[in-house]
Design a protein around this motif. Structure first.
Motif, PDB file in Angstrom:
ATOM      1  N   LYS A  23      70.175 -22.218  26.646  1.00  0.00           N
ATOM      2  CA  LYS A  23      69.390 -21.866  27.824  1.00  0.00           C
ATOM      3  C   LYS A  23      70.368 -21.227  28.813  1.00  0.00           C
ATOM      4  O   LYS A  23      71.137 -21.922  29.471  1.00  0.00           O
ATOM      5  CB  LYS A  23      68.716 -23.101  28.408  1.00  0.00           C
ATOM      6  CG  LYS A  23      67.649 -23.698  27.489  1.00  0.00           C
ATOM      7  CD  LYS A  23      67.278 -25.124  27.875  1.00  0.00           C
ATOM      8  CE  LYS A  23      66.486 -25.192  29.145  1.00  0.00           C
ATOM      9  NZ  LYS A  23      65.998 -26.579  29.416  1.00  0.00           N
ATOM     10  N   ILE A  25      71.010 -18.280  31.958  1.00  0.00           N
ATOM     11  CA  ILE A  25      70.273 -17.594  33.015  1.00  0.00           C
ATOM     12  C   ILE A  25      71.243 -16.972  34.016  1.00  0.00           C
ATOM     13  O   ILE A  25      72.300 -17.545  34.303  1.00  0.00           O
ATOM     14  CB  ILE A  25      69.311 -18.582  33.714  1.00  0.00           C
ATOM     15  CG1 ILE A  25      68.294 -17.851  34.598  1.00  0.00           C
ATOM     16  CG2 ILE A  25      70.075 -19.637  34.515  1.00  0.00           C
ATOM     17  CD1 ILE A  25      67.126 -18.728  35.020  1.00  0.00           C
ATOM     18  N   THR A 164      63.010 -11.984  34.253  1.00  0.00           N
ATOM     19  CA  THR A 164      62.212 -12.776  33.312  1.00  0.00           C
ATOM     20  C   THR A 164      61.758 -14.097  33.906  1.00  0.00           C
ATOM     21  O   THR A 164      60.906 -14.776  33.337  1.00  0.00           O
ATOM     22  CB  THR A 164      63.006 -13.074  32.015  1.00  0.00           C
ATOM     23  OG1 THR A 164      64.150 -13.879  32.340  1.00  0.00           O
ATOM     24  CG2 THR A 164      63.455 -11.794  31.329  1.00  0.00           C
ATOM     25  N   VAL A 165      62.340 -14.483  35.042  1.00  0.00           N
ATOM     26  CA  VAL A 165      62.004 -15.751  35.700  1.00  0.00           C
ATOM     27  C   VAL A 165      61.699 -15.456  37.160  1.00  0.00           C
ATOM     28  O   VAL A 165      62.516 -14.862  37.862  1.00  0.00           O
ATOM     29  CB  VAL A 165      63.159 -16.767  35.610  1.00  0.00           C
ATOM     30  CG1 VAL A 165      62.815 -18.058  36.361  1.00  0.00           C
ATOM     31  CG2 VAL A 165      63.494 -17.066  34.152  1.00  0.00           C
ATOM     32  N   ALA A 203      61.834 -21.292  35.316  1.00  0.00           N
ATOM     33  CA  ALA A 203      62.795 -21.062  34.231  1.00  0.00           C
ATOM     34  C   ALA A 203      62.365 -21.775  32.956  1.00  0.00           C
ATOM     35  O   ALA A 203      62.449 -21.211  31.851  1.00  0.00           O
ATOM     36  CB  ALA A 203      64.187 -21.531  34.662  1.00  0.00           C
ATOM     37  N   SER A 206      59.539 -19.867  31.339  1.00  0.00           N
ATOM     38  CA  SER A 206      60.005 -18.657  30.670  1.00  0.00           C
ATOM     39  C   SER A 206      60.733 -18.968  29.373  1.00  0.00           C
ATOM     40  O   SER A 206      60.659 -18.193  28.410  1.00  0.00           O
ATOM     41  CB  SER A 206      60.906 -17.850  31.608  1.00  0.00           C
ATOM     42  OG  SER A 206      60.163 -17.340  32.696  1.00  0.00           O
ATOM     43  N   ASP A 207      61.425 -20.085  29.331  1.00  0.00           N
ATOM     44  CA  ASP A 207      62.085 -20.493  28.087  1.00  0.00           C
ATOM     45  C   ASP A 207      61.048 -20.756  26.995  1.00  0.00           C
ATOM     46  O   ASP A 207      61.208 -20.305  25.850  1.00  0.00           O
ATOM     47  CB  ASP A 207      62.926 -21.749  28.348  1.00  0.00           C
ATOM     48  CG  ASP A 207      63.731 -22.171  27.130  1.00  0.00           C
ATOM     49  OD1 ASP A 207      64.494 -21.347  26.610  1.00  0.00           O
ATOM     50  OD2 ASP A 207      63.584 -23.332  26.697  1.00  0.00           O
ATOM     51  N   ALA A 210      59.477 -17.384  25.907  1.00  0.00           N
ATOM     52  CA  ALA A 210      60.377 -16.599  25.061  1.00  0.00           C
ATOM     53  C   ALA A 210      60.350 -17.093  23.624  1.00  0.00           C
ATOM     54  O   ALA A 210      60.353 -16.290  22.679  1.00  0.00           O
ATOM     55  CB  ALA A 210      61.802 -16.671  25.614  1.00  0.00           C
ATOM     56  N   GLN A 217      65.861 -17.568  22.251  1.00  0.00           N
ATOM     57  CA  GLN A 217      66.084 -17.756  23.677  1.00  0.00           C
ATOM     58  C   GLN A 217      66.980 -16.633  24.203  1.00  0.00           C
ATOM     59  O   GLN A 217      68.204 -16.693  24.069  1.00  0.00           O
ATOM     60  CB  GLN A 217      66.736 -19.115  23.939  1.00  0.00           C
ATOM     61  CG  GLN A 217      65.815 -20.296  23.636  1.00  0.00           C
ATOM     62  CD  GLN A 217      66.565 -21.616  23.641  1.00  0.00           C
ATOM     63  OE1 GLN A 217      67.408 -21.841  22.778  1.00  0.00           O
ATOM     64  NE2 GLN A 217      66.281 -22.460  24.618  1.00  0.00           N
ATOM     65  N   GLN A 220      68.032 -15.247  30.292  1.00  0.00           N
ATOM     66  CA  GLN A 220      67.007 -15.050  31.308  1.00  0.00           C
ATOM     67  C   GLN A 220      67.629 -14.464  32.583  1.00  0.00           C
ATOM     68  O   GLN A 220      68.816 -14.637  32.852  1.00  0.00           O
ATOM     69  CB  GLN A 220      66.344 -16.389  31.637  1.00  0.00           C
ATOM     70  CG  GLN A 220      65.734 -17.114  30.443  1.00  0.00           C
ATOM     71  CD  GLN A 220      64.349 -16.611  30.083  1.00  0.00           C
ATOM     72  OE1 GLN A 220      63.795 -15.732  30.734  1.00  0.00           O
ATOM     73  NE2 GLN A 220      63.762 -17.193  29.041  1.00  0.00           N
ATOM     74  N   TRP A 246      70.601 -25.691  31.570  1.00  0.00           N
ATOM     75  CA  TRP A 246      70.828 -24.267  31.736  1.00  0.00           C
ATOM     76  C   TRP A 246      72.298 -23.969  32.028  1.00  0.00           C
ATOM     77  O   TRP A 246      72.936 -24.659  32.816  1.00  0.00           O
ATOM     78  CB  TRP A 246      69.976 -23.718  32.882  1.00  0.00           C
ATOM     79  CG  TRP A 246      68.519 -23.648  32.554  1.00  0.00           C
ATOM     80  CD1 TRP A 246      67.579 -24.610  32.808  1.00  0.00           C
ATOM     81  CD2 TRP A 246      67.834 -22.586  31.888  1.00  0.00           C
ATOM     82  NE1 TRP A 246      66.345 -24.208  32.352  1.00  0.00           N
ATOM     83  CE2 TRP A 246      66.476 -22.970  31.779  1.00  0.00           C
ATOM     84  CE3 TRP A 246      68.236 -21.347  31.387  1.00  0.00           C
ATOM     85  CZ2 TRP A 246      65.519 -22.149  31.185  1.00  0.00           C
ATOM     86  CZ3 TRP A 246      67.286 -20.531  30.786  1.00  0.00           C
ATOM     87  CH2 TRP A 246      65.941 -20.938  30.688  1.00  0.00           C
ATOM     88  N   LEU A 274      59.677 -10.413  30.305  1.00  0.00           N
ATOM     89  CA  LEU A 274      59.258 -11.351  29.281  1.00  0.00           C
ATOM     90  C   LEU A 274      57.734 -11.448  29.203  1.00  0.00           C
ATOM     91  O   LEU A 274      57.156 -11.526  28.116  1.00  0.00           O
ATOM     92  CB  LEU A 274      59.867 -12.729  29.562  1.00  0.00           C
ATOM     93  CG  LEU A 274      59.727 -13.780  28.473  1.00  0.00           C
ATOM     94  CD1 LEU A 274      60.253 -13.266  27.138  1.00  0.00           C
ATOM     95  CD2 LEU A 274      60.478 -15.043  28.878  1.00  0.00           C
TER      96      LEU A 274
END
Length: 310
Positions: A23, A25, A164-165, A203, A206-207, A210, A217, A220, A246, A274
């Protein structure tokens, strides 16, 4: 001999083992340099934000710059503040000159606004060749306009500084400004908790999305804004993300992910990368974190931060 055999077995196991889930970001901030917020002067905000990122050991964040903001009443010192972010190890990129919505103008005029921002940014330290669409508006339902701007960016060697987040922190900040103007008591602890919780939940959402859309993964990219709330609580947000597993990585690393090359073809080009990929691949809704819906986010803010009964 036995040691060599053990090493060979370990190498084989490593080659056949599934990739470790990650994970990762990157943190990005839009609209720098922003005007005064609900609590801090612009200079105070920059100082606190740099200190918070340093405290959280965030090596590099990205600031998407709107040079037209320098001419606003609170724009005095904005160039100095942008340079301060770069001296602290962060990078800058293009967010247009006047922050227009693509749907409100022609592709030619839009690209000219990007060029005007590029003229201001050219030669500055920390500059990256990324452009982030204001309002994440890449053309809406007008595919001809979308494709014209995509081609224009490619000709200028600018890549899409996608996200994406998204937790719509601009809305939380805006509601806080309104509350201050109205003289409403603000529960600062509750505001901190809502700010941090919203972005961590986004977040995590979004994980999951994805994994559905890509089966993996990607790195992000979190959308934040250069706000007083970030200045107060960026270190708390980073700590909360890390508590969920993360890893905070650089924007440079994020934009090397293969999804940077994606060109999703969706009925409407507005939103995060995403979401568009999931839409393009037929992943059913929801493809959008629920607190980005204002009819959900605003009552939640009023209840938790202002303690107003719906």
């Amino acid at each position: 001999m036995m040691r060599r055999f053990v090493l060979m077995v370990m190498a084989c196991l490593a080659a056949t083992a599934p990739a470790i889930a990650q994970k990762r970001i990157a943190l990005t901030f839009d609209d720098a340099p922003r005007a005064r917020g609900p609590f801090l002067t612009p200079d105070e905000r920059t100082e606190r934000l740099i200190a918070g990122l340093r405290k959280a050991k965030v090596r590099q964040a990205a600031f998407f710059v709107v040079p037209g903001n320098l001419s606003a009443p609170d724009g005095v010192g904005g160039e100095r503040r942008i340079a301060a972010y770069v001296r602290a190890g962060h990078v800058i990129a293009n967010h247009s000159f006047t922050h227009p919505a693509l749907k409100s103008m022609t592709a030619e005029a839009y690209l000219a606004d990007i060029d005007r921002a590029s003229g201001w940014l050219m030669g500055r330290k920390g500059l990256r060749p990324w452009f982030r669409f204001p309002f994440l508006d890449e053309g809406g339902t007008d595919k001809a306009k979308r494709d014209a701007v995509r081609a224009g960016l490619a000709a200028r060697q600018l890549s899409n500084g996608y996200v994406t987040v998204d937790g719509s922190d601009w809305n939380i900040e805006g509601l806080t400004i309104e509350a201050r103007k109205a003289g409403d008591p603000i529960d600062m602890d509750a505001l901190r908790d809502l700010y941090v919780e919203t972005h961590v939940e986004s977040a995590e959402f979004s994980d999951r999305l994805a994994k559905q859309a890509l089966g993996r993964q990607p790195v992000q990219v979190m959308l934040l804004h250069e706000t007083d709330l970030a200045a107060y609580w960026i270190a708390d947000l980073v700590a909360a993300l890390r508590s969920k597993g993360w890893e905070i990585v650089t924007a440079d690393a994020a934009y090397r992910d293969p999804i940077a090359q994606a060109q999703p073809d969706t009925p409407s080009a507005q939103g995060n990368r995403l979401e568009a990929i999931a839409w393009d691949k037929g992943v059913p809704a929801p493809r959008w974190y629920e607190r980005n819906t204002l009819s959900i986010a605003i009552p939640l803010y009023r209840q938790r931060v202002l303690h107003k009964v719906p």
